[in-house]
Scaffold this motif. Structure first.
Motif: not given
Length: 1436
Positions: A869-880
């Motif tokens: 499973l991918s454990s990458a940290v992604i920016l821009g997927v949340g509300t903040s």
């Protein structure tokens, strides 16, 4: 031109008109030359003046020079700023010069006309003279009067000159032959009519004869005095020219009317030169007295031209005169030879020297280099050698070796010890200045040397006493050098507070305290005694001390509020005499010894030694260095080795450990201590402890490499079959190391902890060994033993045995500790690393390696799949916008239960079962009440249908009928369940306990076991799952356990629970008594594990049996009389859970299906994106669907349209209606269908709608499923139809880039802000804004042609441009907010947009967005060497 640059000539001022000028460079040159000239004059004058006059002259010179250069500096500063003044001065000078020329011209012309031309007459021409000059080139008619006065006579020719000089040479030779020459003037040379007489180092004279008559006297032409002073003369002549002139006149007078003129010439000049030599020596002596020697040297007598007497060693003479009036006075006299005045100066000594000594000094003075200092040094050297030779005879009888006088400067070397090295020899020298004897050692300064020196210069009766004292001191120094390599400290004294009352006071006073290395409270005391006549003896003792205060207090505890005393003193304890023979003659302790000489040989050697006739044989070499005392080194080293064993034995005795005495290892490795018996281990039975002792053959404690203890355990072979390793023999060695410290209690504690660790590991391994070595259990197929050394057990497991686990016991934690790794490089990492804590807890609870192996084997494949499973940290997927979010987070709950969190929104419960089965459920639902949702998570829609797509025949046995995609989420109403007595089925199954029933556990269960599992609500015909009469099914009870008969396990292990159906009824899990499936919160004690809701009331009150009973999951049942058949429970209709609780019921997947679910793969719809796992695509689509609802509620221009279709979201805007739905075949992709509203059908073409739909499918609802990208897309819908159509055309350029071949750039519409524009908005926020103005970002990439063959393709230029569209004015520019760095490319783009706006759209009503972008893609030209911002990916 400035004055500093030009070179102006000097102009004299005439008649007071004009000013004289000079070049600044010339002026500086004059000043420097003047300064240098004055410095040269000063250097010649100063040596002849006194010190005070010199200082005054130097100060005056410095002051004058300083004033001069200050004026020059002021002039230079003025000249740099006087350019205008200089120009005016030049103009004035030029005008004055011209005026002067006019005046002078008028004056000359007037004088010429009035005076000169009036009387001017032309003389008669001398024609004959002119003819002679023009024709003959001569002037023969010159008047005689002029010729005699002006024209000189013709000189003689060279031949005539040579002839005359040859005749004069013959005349001189005749005169020399006819007269008598002095013996010293036989060195002569005749040339050019002159004869030169040379007397070396005295004088040189030049004579000639004026006529050839024998009565004509010699004419003295030149005198050159050759006497020089190389030390004080400073290279200058010793005789002034006036003095030379006077001597010239005196000598010339002696040459007149004299029968032997040359003899008189020699006597006069020789007498003068000897007087000059004596004067030079006198001057040098005075300088020595004044500058260096002082009172040690004095001039007793100086007679000009006769003698010079100097006395030296005056300090010794004063000391001797105090003791004896007839003391010897040492004098040196340089005088004229009394027998023959014509000889050189002679040297005489008082007291007289032997002829051989006089020859060494020199009988006469050396005239070539006059030096009184050199003469004194030669004399003192000879005197020193004589005195030291006499002293060596008197000292020789007190020492063993031979005394020698050698070296330069001369010194007497006395071997105080025997044998003696060079650095230990006493060196006795004589001070050249004072004449006093000096004693020294090359390497050290001792007080006894001062006493010996006073004895040598005074009464020599006590020489032997001081030599004995020095011999003892040197012996102690040898002891100090001997122990330097032992990392210890040697002291002459110890701060003992009880020395007066201790036995140590009776030891000899010359002693040395050597601290035993690493034992600060024990010291080896070395005592040295003199053994007449010329040797020493060593005694050794061991002293024990205790730190204390100055008052003798040893306690560290002070009173309340009192400071602890500083313990810098010692209290002496036991004093034990050490037997040297015992230490140096034990096993492996041979010490080199010299062969003893008999009494007669010793007597002859000593007699020759006293007479000075003994010479030591050259070939005799010592076997050891004289610096080292082997006995002392061995004793200190032996104490260092034995004392730790002594202290260690005390600590072992306190811990009830039996051991032997200290022995010498038979393998010559040092000392060794055997431990016979260890105490029992707490927590182990008596039988286990005795079994471990029987395995231990021996335990030896050594100190092989200082400072480390080496404990060697020798065990019998463990009996485990280790793969890939040949048996090392019937025994197995275990090495334990620990640093050696002064406190030995930690060593004993560590040793016992090591024993405890080996005991615990041996106990669990002993039970595992019997089953592992039994081929019937089949454990060899599950695990391989890589290594076992009683301290650590290493096992290989997994597919291909690529994973590795190390098991050892941690004494401080009192538990087993697991560490996971990999074998080789076939796998990236061990999948069980994240579950270390849970597996460790299971092993410590069960203390069964068989159980651990079974769990590792059953969970390896699903855990390996979870690591995909991918454990990458992604920016821009949340509300903040500033908050990044991790894709997947795996949270272990137990050794067979993990939770998978997706972006902190969705959660999956995964239960790892035996038989290659995995149970998956929605983790958002409570385990005990499915009507409740776990706080922080959201239920996953369509999960049951999605998981059902991966159920394969290995779980269902091929008898299952696949349901539709919406059947789980939309089940039919449950009917007919009232006719079924579920509990009777349960009881009938519990009563089946025959072997046949146990054997049927290996048979594949009925499909209804997995698919038709009823929910609690369906069984009780009630709409609420919270009925207290039935517990919610345990997630760990959906898979029947395989039959354990194939393993042949007969002990408490996973297989033991498989045999009995009661084990299944109690826990519903194939793992015994550990609640591995899903323990209740009361039983779960994992550290760092998330908590869940408490157990249901039914389980706490025990109202009904646990729903984990196999009856609810396996419909296997039969009559009580026939157990050979299995019947299938077939209700009248399918019993399915209700929609909202469908995913709370686990879905059983095989390991292969579970791996397929989690393995990254590509699908046709998203072929251009990074491969993702099906689970991530499914959850990502649900994440986007959930965000669609949030966006519709936030955006006013969007309206929700109600629908009953599952997995479908419908909403509409101003002109369009949108339908977003999951792909029903895969449930892994989202698709949008767009329809124009009826009143706006004529505004949209079918092509535009299809492009809009395709863009959403490929660019918005795609990996990495960013919510902000969807927000940006929704903002586009706010724009009017004209703007939206232009944006769709930009989308067409991105989706179909090859349609237009005229463009030079490819474009990409950015939905989120890239990091390069963080000054505009935070990275990851929506990049599209539609209000009064519209903001959108494009990424332009230059289109390059095909690369040259054989060359790599160049990187295309990429540029990100933020466009700002003014809706009201219909113009488009670049966003320039908050940027400080000027980008040249963006400047060119901005200029291009401005030109485009001015040329085309000043009056056109068409939307400017697409035409402007089209013009950029077609006509934008950027310099090839300029780089743009790095373009973000399409998913940013």
């Amino acid at each position: 031109m400035a004055p500093t640059e030009g070179s102006l000539p000097m102009v004299q001022a005439n008649m007071g008109i004009g000013v004289g000028t000079i070049s600044l460079a010339t002026l500086m040159d004059f000043i420097v030359q003047r300064t240098y000239h004055e410095l040269n004059i000063l250097s010649e004058i100063l040596p002849r003046k006194t010190d005070m006059e010199r200082k005054i002259e130097i100060v005056q010179y410095a002051s004058r020079t300083r004033q001069l250069f200050i004026r020059l500096l002021a002039l230079v500063k003025w000249a740099n700023s006087a350019s205008k003044v200089d120009k005016c001065v030049k103009i004035c000078n030029f005008l004055e010069q011209q005026s002067l020329y006019f005046v002078d011209t008028a004056d000359v012309l007037a004088r010429l006309s009035r005076e000169t031309l009036v009387n001017a007459r032309l003389p008669n021409f001398s024609l004959p003279c002119a003819i002679d000059v023009l024709t003959l080139g001569t002037y023969p008619r010159l008047p005689t009067c002029i010729r005699e006065k002006i024209v000189p006579p013709d000189p003689i020719t060279p031949n005539e000159k040579k002839k005359v000089l040859q005749q004069l040479k013959q005349v001189i030779q005749y005169r020399l032959v006819s007269c008598e020459l002095p013996q010293q003037m036989r060195k002569l040379k005749i040339e050019n009519g002159r004869v030169k007489f040379l007397v070396e180092n005295e004088f040189q004279v030049t004579l000639t004869l004026m006529e050839d008559s024998p009565v004509i006297p010699w004419r003295l032409l030149d005198i050159d005095i050759l006497v020089e002073d190389h030390e004080t003369g400073d290279g200058k002549a010793l005789v002034h020219t006036l003095q030379v002139g006077y001597i010239h006149r005196v000598v010339q007078s002696r040459l007149l009317d004299n029968d032997k003129p040359l003899h008189d010439l020699y006597r006069v000049l020789h007498s003068f030169c000897q007087s000059l030599q004596l004067e030079v020596l006198n001057t040098q002596t005075q300088k020595l007295i004044r500058e260096r020697l002082g009172d040690s040297l004095s001039i007793d007598e100086y007679s000009v031209g006769k003698c010079l007497t100097v006395s030296y060693w005056r300090d010794q003479m004063k000391k001797d005169k105090d003791k004896s009036p007839d003391a010897i006075r040492y004098k040196l006299s340089v005088h004229v030879n009394e027998e023959d005045d014509d000889k050189q100066l002679c040297v005489s000594h008082v007291p007289a020297m032997l002829p051989e000594e006089c020859r060494r000094v020199g009988v006469t003075i050396r005239s070539d280099h006059l030096s009184i200092e050199q003469l004194l040094m030669q004399t003192i050297e000879v005197r020193t050698f004589t005195k030291l030779k006499e002293l060596s005879y008197s000292i020789q009888r007190f020492v063993e070796g031979k005394c020698e006088v050698k070296d330069i400067p001369v010194a007497l070397h006395v071997p105080v010890l025997y044998p003696c090295t060079t650095s230990e020899q006493l060196r006795i020298t004589i001070d050249a200045q004072r004449g006093m004897l000096q004693a020294a050692l090359p390497s050290v300064e001792l007080p006894v040397l001062q006493e010996l020196e006073e004895t040598l210069n005074g009464d020599k009766k006590n020489i032997q006493k001081h030599l004995v004292k020095l011999r003892l001191q040197l012996s102690l120094m040898r002891c100090e050098r001997s122990v330097n390599s032992l990392h210890t400290v040697a002291r002459r004294h110890l701060p003992l507070v009880n020395q007066a009352d201790h036995a140590i006071k009776d030891l000899p006073k010359h002693r040395l305290y050597i601290t035993v290395p690493k034992q600060n409270n024990h010291h080896v005391v070395v005592c040295v005694e003199d053994v007449p006549p010329r040797s020493v003896q060593f005694q050794y003792h061991l002293l024990e001390t205790t730190p204390c205060t100055g008052e003798g207090l040893e306690s560290d505890v002070g009173g309340m509020g009192e400071e602890l005393p500083i313990r810098c003193f010692m209290r002496a304890g036991k004093l034990v005499a050490l037997d040297t023979f015992t230490f140096t003659n034990g096993p492996y302790t041979s010490i080199y010894k010299e062969p003893e000489e008999d009494e007669i040989e010793s007597f002859h050697r000593k007699r020759k030694l006293l007479l000075g006739e003994y010479v030591e044989p050259v070939g005799k070499k010592l076997k050891t260095s004289p610096y080292i005392i082997p006995e002392l080194v061995h004793i200190v080293a032996a104490c260092e080795e034995k004392l730790p064993f002594v202290f260690l034995g005390k600590e072992l005795k306190e811990k009830d450990v039996l051991f032997t005495n200290i022995q010498v290892d038979k393998e010559a490795m040092g000392l060794v201590m055997d431990i016979i018996k260890f105490p029992d281990i707490e927590g182990l039975s008596k039988e286990d402890c005795e079994s471990l002792r029987r395995c231990l053959l021996s335990c030896k404690v050594r100190i092989v490499t200082r400072p480390v203890w080496h404990v060697e355990f020798l065990f019998i072979d463990s009996g485990l079959d280790m793969e890939g390793e040949e048996p090392a023999g019937p025994t197995q060695r275990v090495i334990f190391s620990h640093p050696v410290n002064t406190d030995h209690q930690p060593m004993v504690t560590a040793l016992l902890n090591e024993w405890v660790a080996m005991g615990h590991l041996y106990t669990v391994t002993r039970h595992f060994r019997d089953m592992y070595n039994d081929p019937q259990t089949g454990l060899h197929r599950l695990v391989q033993v890589k290594a076992f050394n009683y301290r650590k057990l290493s096992l290989l497991y997994g597919n291909g045995f690529t994973s590795q686990v190390h098991i050892n016991w941690k004494t401080d934690e009192k538990q087993f500790v697991l560490s996971f790794g990999r074998q080789g490089f076939s796998s990236p990492m061990n999948p069980h690393v994240s579950m270390t804590t849970q597996l460790q807890h299971d092993l410590n609870n069960t203390r069964s390696l068989t159980y651990l192996v079974q769990v590792l084997h059953d969970t390896w494949e699903p855990m390996n799949s979870l690591h995909k499973l991918s454990s990458a940290v992604i920016l821009g997927v949340g509300t903040s916008p500033k908050q990044s979010m991790q894709s997947f987070t795996v949270i272990p709950q137990s050794s067979t239960h993990v939770r998978i969190s997706y972006r902190s929104n969705y959660c999956l419960d995964v239960h790892l079962r035996s038989g290659n089965v995995v149970a998956v459920r929605d983790g958002a639902y409570s385990l005990f009440d499915t009507s409740k949702v776990t706080e922080g998570f959201t239920p996953i829609p369509m999960l049951k249908a999605f998981l059902g797509m991966f159920v394969d025949d290995s779980v269902t046995g091929g008898n299952v009928r696949r349901r539709s995609a919406t059947e789980d989420d939309n089940p039919p109403s449950p009917i007919g369940m009232d006719n079924i007595d579920v509990f009777s089925v349960t009881q009938s199954h519990q009563s089946s306990g025959s072997p046949g029933a146990r054997q049927r556990a290996d048979v594949a269960p009925s499909p209804s076991t997995y698919i038709g599992t009823p929910s609690p609500g369906a069984l009780l015909a009630t709409g609420s799952p919270g009925n207290p009469q039935l517990h919610v099914p345990s997630p760990g009870s959906f898979v029947p356990a395989p039959s354990p008969s194939s393993l042949g396990i007969h002990m408490q292990s996973p297989a033991s629970a498989f045999i009995s159906p009661q084990g299944m009824a109690d826990s519903g899990s194939p793992y015994p008594s550990t609640s591995l499936a899903m323990p209740s919160p009361g039983q779960r004690n994992w550290p760092n594990s998330p908590s869940v809701q408490g157990p249901s009331p039914a389980s706490r009150h025990g109202m009904v049996a646990s729903p984990g009973h196999p009856t609810l999951h396996s419909p296997l049942a039969g009559s009580k009389d026939d157990h050979s058949k299995a019947t299938v429970l077939s209700p009248p209709s399918r019993i399915l859970p209700q929609r909202q609780w469908a995913a709370s019921t686990p879905t059983l997947l095989s390991h292969q299906a579970f791996d397929t679910l989690l393995r990254p793969s590509s699908i046709q719809q998203l072929a251009m994106h990074v491969p993702l796992s099906p689970l991530e695509r499914f959850l990502g689509c649900n994440f986007i669907r959930r965000h669609i609802i949030r966006v519709i509620s936030q955006e006013k221009h969007l309206t929700t349209v109600q629908t009953t279709e599952p997995g479908v979201n419908i909403f509409k805007g101003e002109t369009l209606q949108f339908r977003v739905s999951l792909n029903t075949s895969t449930l892994q992709t989202l698709h949008m269908k767009i329809q124009p509203l009826p009143e706006h059908k004529d505004q949209w073409s079918q092509e535009e709608i299809q492009l809009f739909e395709k863009y959403f499918d490929l660019k918005v609802a795609c990996p990495p499923y960013k919510s902000n990208a969807l927000t940006a897309f929704s903002r586009l819908l706010k724009a009017n139809v004209t703007i939206l159509k232009d944006v769709i055309q930009i989308m067409r350029l991105e989706l179909m880039p090859n349609q237009d071949r005229n463009v030079k750039w490819s474009s990409q519409l950015l939905l989120t802000v890239p990091p390069t524009y963080a000054h505009i908005a935070p990275p990851g926020t929506p990049a599209i804004v539609v209000v009064a103005k519209m903001v959108l970002m494009l990424q332009l990439t230059r289109i390059l042609g095909p690369a040259m063959p054989g060359q790599p393709a160049p990187e295309p230029l990429s540029l990100t441009i933020p466009l700002l569209y003014n809706i009201q004015d219909n113009n488009i520019t670049l966003v320039e907010k908050g940027t400080n760095n000027i980008n040249h490319n963006l400047t060119l783009v901005s200029q291009h947009l401005k030109r485009f706006q001015d040329s085309r759209f000043h009056a056109n009503q068409e939307c400017a967005i697409y035409p402007a972008v089209r013009d950029l893609l077609t006509n934008l030209v950027l310099p090839s060497g300029v780089q743009g911002f790095p373009g973000p990916s399409a998913n940013i």
